[in-house]
Motif scaffolding. Structure first.
Motif, PDB file in Angstrom:
ATOM      1  N   ILE A 106       0.846  -1.200   0.000  1.00 43.75           N
ATOM      2  CA  ILE A 106       0.000   0.000   0.000  1.00 43.75           C
ATOM      3  C   ILE A 106       0.883   1.253   0.000  1.00 43.75           C
ATOM      4  O   ILE A 106       0.620   2.208  -0.739  1.00 43.75           O
ATOM      5  N   ILE A 107       1.961   1.220   0.773  1.00 40.91           N
ATOM      6  CA  ILE A 107       2.875   2.362   0.774  1.00 40.91           C
ATOM      7  C   ILE A 107       3.449   2.583  -0.623  1.00 40.91           C
ATOM      8  O   ILE A 107       3.483   3.706  -1.137  1.00 40.91           O
ATOM      9  N   MET A 110       0.891   4.108  -2.813  1.00 39.81           N
ATOM     10  CA  MET A 110       0.638   5.504  -2.483  1.00 39.81           C
ATOM     11  C   MET A 110       1.712   6.425  -3.067  1.00 39.81           C
ATOM     12  O   MET A 110       1.464   7.594  -3.336  1.00 39.81           O
ATOM     13  N   VAL A 113       0.969   8.196  -6.278  1.00 38.77           N
ATOM     14  CA  VAL A 113       0.037   9.335  -6.289  1.00 38.77           C
ATOM     15  C   VAL A 113       0.715  10.556  -6.897  1.00 38.77           C
ATOM     16  O   VAL A 113       0.070  11.468  -7.407  1.00 38.77           O
ATOM     17  N   TYR A 134      -7.669   3.318  -7.095  1.00 39.38           N
ATOM     18  CA  TYR A 134      -6.767   2.887  -6.022  1.00 39.38           C
ATOM     19  C   TYR A 134      -7.430   1.856  -5.105  1.00 39.38           C
ATOM     20  O   TYR A 134      -6.798   0.894  -4.689  1.00 39.38           O
ATOM     21  N   ILE A 138      -5.964  -1.848  -4.393  1.00 46.65           N
ATOM     22  CA  ILE A 138      -5.684  -2.357  -3.041  1.00 46.65           C
ATOM     23  C   ILE A 138      -6.396  -3.693  -2.826  1.00 46.65           C
ATOM     24  O   ILE A 138      -5.839  -4.611  -2.224  1.00 46.65           O
TER      25      ILE A 138
END
Lengths: 236, 312
Positions: A106-107, A110, A113, A134, A138
């Motif tokens: 997830i990091i 992100m 982005v 997103y 996930i």
């Protein structure tokens, strides 16, 4: 829950204690970024749809690579014997490791982005569609990781774990791309079983319970199988 | 403290542990002795809840390993064979992790980590990564890990494998020291180790317990024919004749001339019979010079070899 968190924290730290996390994140961002920026100027439209396509493709390799060591490494080192004689249940071990890997992905996601920010300075991207995309990614990661941790629990050989999770994931990924070879009823079934069909539903901005049930039941199934595979050692 | 009842374990169709029962009292140091593959590790793995028995069960402090396994695990500190550890972790982080995962919400107790670090002599390597440590240090980290929650029961599976002689003695001393206030099970196939540290020995062979008792008891009960070795000079023929007629002597084996007119003899006597004084008197009477005399005692090693069928 305490045990799950202790284990997840240790597992997450171990990604950063070794070069694994840095190498994996860097590679992921480089490939995704390169592919996206070339596609951006060809499409000439301010949205992230092509980025999500690229990421879904990279995840096919990225997730098996990341999850292959989760349990197989413990088996190879023999540390599984120590873990399984602690006051720790099998599900706590599985969930702890799963969450740590999930957090790392997830990091990484992100960090992409940044591409949204770039595009926002060029045009008017659809925030809702991006957000939905997103969420979809996930959920896909959740399914892939549960498959990865399952195959990792089967063998002490990481290569075998990698290949078998890749095969399962690739089949799920491919299903909706081959439906036109099949007659009506079978086609609908295959479509429903495919990962991307549900992703496309979600990416359109519709959070349908059917899609959520699909993802959550796959995650549940593979985590359950992982726990069973850990427990099976007792009876061998 | 530990009660094993009719424990049987099959791996597929191979029988690893065959209807084993024993009790271990609180505060004893028990040695599990047996050749490789005798079923020591399997028994221990069942007691630590890593494996389930095929039939029978084990109770640890009245908690069943199958139905109440979390309670059992809390009471045990376990060092598996070869001390498996995470090679990319720091020693102190690792011990902290093992303690945190064992503790409930109440939070870690730093004091136990400190005492186990001191007991195992790990102060100098606390911040090194485990992968960089020597085999001896890794073994000690494994031992420290088993002690972080100050368990009542300590189970050590071959804790001195791969260590140098000095390290072996250190670990043995540590086990003896820990044995003062803990119940310890020590698996080993090294006899002196068990003799040096344990106050009870269970000898296991082919999945069965073949002997059980204190090391000295086992030696006594398995004492067979006594053997006396002598080295004599002069008047061999008359001496031999008289010796063979001596009561209690079963057989005299001559080992030949060792050095000129010196003769080495092995005298086998009846069970429990000590003929050293008689042999001495015979020598004096016969004017034979007695240069050496030694009585061979049955060692635990003999007991072990006899029971596990390694003696032809």
């Amino acid at each position: 829950m305490h045990q799950v968190m202790v284990l997840a924290r240790k597992e997450f730290r171990s990604y950063f204690d070794s070069p694994v996390a840095y190498v994996v994140i860097t590679l992921f961002l480089l490939i995704a970024g390169y592919q996206f920026s070339t596609a951006l100027f060809i499409n000439n439209s301010p949205d992230l749809r092509s980025l999500f396509g690229i990421i879904r493709f990279i995840l096919l390799f990225f997730i098996p690579a990341l999850s292959m060591r989760l349990i197989s490494e413990e088996r190879r080192l023999g540390t599984i014997e120590l873990l399984m004689t602690l006051p720790l249940k099998e599900w706590q071990l599985v969930i702890g490791k799963y969450l740590a890997a999930y957090l790392l992905v997830i990091i990484t996601l992100m960090l992409t982005v940044i591409h949204y920010i770039t595009i926002a300075s060029l045009g008017q991207p659809d925030l809702g569609a991006t957000f939905a995309g997103y969420i979809g990614l996930i959920l896909i990661v959740g399914v892939y990781l549960s498959i990865g941790i399952f195959t990792s629990s089967l063998s002490q050989n990481q290569i075998i774990a990698f290949i078998s999770s890749f095969v399962i994931i690739f089949v799920l990924f491919l299903l909706d791309k081959i439906v036109f070879f099949f007659p009506g009823f079978l086609a609908t079934l295959l479509e429903f079983l495919s990962i991307d069909y549900h992703f496309n539903n979600i990416a359109r901005g519709v959070l349908d319970t059917r899609d959520l049930i699909y993802y959550f039941s796959l995650i549940g199934l593979f985590l359950f199988l992982t726990i069973q595979s850990l427990e099976s050692r007792k009876w061998k | 403290m530990i009660s094993v009842q009719n424990l049987t374990k099959y791996y597929g169709s191979t029988l690893a542990v065959n209807n084993v029962s024993f009790e271990i009292q609180k505060g004893t140091v028990v040695g599990f002795l047996g050749p490789n593959g005798a079923g020591k590790s399997t028994t221990v793995r069942i007691i630590t809840c890593y494996l389930s028995p095929s039939s029978g069960t084990a109770l640890v402090d009245n908690h069943d390993v199958q139905t109440d396994s979390l309670e059992v695990r809390k009471k045990i500190g376990y060092l598996p064979e070869n001390a498996p550890l995470y090679h990319d972790m720091n020693v102190i982080d690792y011990l902290q992790f093992m303690q945190n995962i064992r503790k409930g919400k109440s939070g870690a107790n730093g004091a136990h980590i400190k005492t186990s670090v001191e007991r195992c002599g790990l102060n100098e390597v606390l911040h090194k990564s485990i992968g960089e440590l020597s085999k001896g240090y890794r073994q000690r980290v494994g031992l420290a890990q088993a002690l972080v929650h100050d368990p009542e029961i300590l189970i050590l599976d071959e804790p001195t494998v791969g260590l140098d002689p000095n390290q072996i003695i250190e670990i043995r001393n540590l086990i003896r020291e820990l044995g003062r206030d803990k119940t310890i099970i020590l698996c080993s196939h090294i006899l002196p180790e068990v003799e040096a540290t344990c106050n009870r020995v269970l000898i296991i062979n082919e999945g069965r317990i073949v002997a059980d008792g204190a090391p000295s008891e086992l030696q006594a009960s398995f004492e067979g024919r006594g053997k006396i070795q002598i080295l004599i000079k002069n008047n061999l023929d008359t001496f031999l004749g008289k010796l063979e007629r001596l009561g209690g002597v079963e057989k005299v084996i001559s080992e030949g001339n060792s050095d000129g007119d010196r003769h080495r003899l092995t005298v086998e006597t009846e069970k429990g019979c000590d003929l050293r004084e008689e042999i001495f008197r015979l020598c004096v009477e016969n004017q034979t010079v007695l240069l050496e005399m030694k009585r061979e005692e049955t060692s635990l090693e003999d007991v072990f070899r006899r029971l596990t069928g390694r003696e032809e």
